[in-house]
Design an enzyme around this catalytic site. Sequence first.
Site, PDB file in Angstrom:
ATOM      1  CG  ASN A  73      -2.110   0.995   0.995  1.00  0.00           C
ATOM      2  OD1 ASN A  73      -2.515   1.253  -0.134  1.00  0.00           O
ATOM      3  ND2 ASN A  73      -2.611   1.550   2.087  1.00  0.00           N
TER       4      ASN A  73
ATOM      5  CG  HIS B 124     -13.296  49.482 -30.887  1.00  0.00           C
ATOM      6  ND1 HIS B 124     -13.101  49.283 -29.545  1.00  0.00           N
ATOM      7  CD2 HIS B 124     -12.337  50.356 -31.293  1.00  0.00           C
ATOM      8  CE1 HIS B 124     -12.086  50.020 -29.141  1.00  0.00           C
ATOM      9  NE2 HIS B 124     -11.583  50.673 -30.179  1.00  0.00           N
TER      10      HIS B 124
ATOM     11  CB  SER C  19     -24.996  20.681 -40.418  1.00  0.00           C
ATOM     12  OG  SER C  19     -26.292  20.669 -39.838  1.00  0.00           O
TER      13      SER C  19
END
Length: 554
Positions: free
Chosen positions: A169, A250, A374
């Site tokens: 262990n 932006h 798709s």
Amino acid sequence: MEFGAASSRVLNSNHFLCLIPHPKKFQSQIDLPSLNLRLPSNASFQISSSISRRDCTFKATLKDTNTSTPTVKKMSGNEFELSSLTALSPLDGRYWSKVKDLAPYMSEYGLIYFRVLVEIKWLLKLSQIPQVTEVPSFSEEAQSYLQGVIDDFSMNDALEIKNIERVTNHDVKAVEYFLKQKCQSHPEIAEVLEFFHFACTSEDINNLAHALMLKEAMHTAIFPVMDELIEAICNTAKDHAHFPMLSRTHGQPASPTTLGKEMAVFAVRLSRERRDMSQIELMGKLAGAVGNYNAHLVAYPDVKWPQIAEDFVKSLGLSFNPYVTQIETHDYMAKLFHAIIQFNNILIDFDRDVWSYISLGYFKQTTKAGEIGSSTMPHKVNPIDFENSEGNLGVANGSLSHLSIKLPISRWQRDLTDSTVLRNMGVGLGHSILAYKSTLQGITKLQVNEARLSEDLNQSWEVLAEPIQTVMRRYGVPEPYEKLKELTRGRAVTKESITQFIEGLELPKEAKSNLLKLTPHTYVGAAVELARTVDVAVNLVNGTKVFETHSVKS
């Protein structure tokens, strides 16, 4: 009937259990409104009760009369063997073929292998210390035998160590016992078996193993793919250096650039992070239970153990950390993982920009026979590679972020929280390499749509307001910015209106002629040259050619 606080609860599950602490007050006739239980209007209600000495049990079962519960096959984990279909992590399942190059280093097999390597190298080091007379210098044959245990280490050996661990262990102790078993048949080594793991705490072995795992994973698996990615973006920049493109700041039309120059920006950014990563020192320690060489000095007080430890750590190709607790402090790991996170962040920026260029139609994507974009829209060619990359980079950064924040923190001389966390290094690296390969795949599908690029530029003559007002400033024309603002801001601007404006300016003939020749397609500044020379910029950032990657074998 008294239900206390429980009486006002909403029954929003299929079963509700209420314990009544006062059985003497139980009424044989229960008035539902008095219970103050708010029920769905479509629910049926069944009551069963039982009274014991201490309590009364009231059980309500809600049944939705408008729906039926589908039959679901009951499955047990005992029925499943680990495979690509049953693996909990997609890295070990769906994506295994793309990340398996990490497995020799980042798996538990890799950790066990490097533990074995460190234990054997430490025994060999002890044999070279004159004061440690109990471990005399090994013969060439014995050294070859020990090196063979490293070189021939197999999956069966790793499984044997796991079998020993089932008894002990303790994973590191299992490695020590394995080596004793492996070497007890060799007469020379059998005499010094107890010097395996001499004066070591488990973390002396583990920290060096983890550092070697990272070193080999980075040099053998991660850096080569990073370099391939940077090179691919560099090539994209050079191939598209001359394609003019409308900029967007932006989200609005801005001074034109070229498609190649925008790709070059990412190549240089990524190469800078790649350079920083390669310069991070991977560190190790071998200083005993709390970092003071306590046991070492009791056993051999005349040996300069700090110097021995430094020599040993450096012999593994690692840097030495002289000030530690029981554990190596993991600060270098935090630095490395932060650097990978930053590389990944830049790549997310790249993925999103390319995704957006595809959305604008600046890039087309090549199709492959048989592929479906798709399940319902046959026309779709989705940018799935860049989306896959972005998603996996997010998963990678989440894992690496936890590692980098958690690992440098350990209570007092140590706690065990780092142990289980370190076993997840491969998760962050695995999702990273998966993302890099997805981006690479996406780049191979890109085709420039010159017509779409040109269309946007032809519709954006207002971007020439900047160069016109700048030339007007040079020659002293009053209020140049304000004049161009009045001409362009919020108005439709055409080639004709721009031409008319320029012709009405009081400018030198040559200056006016140059402005009249200017178009949104040609107003790109030094963008073309910046894109064409991106290799030089990348190499200057890195000092040496970024695409030359060397694996360092320990």
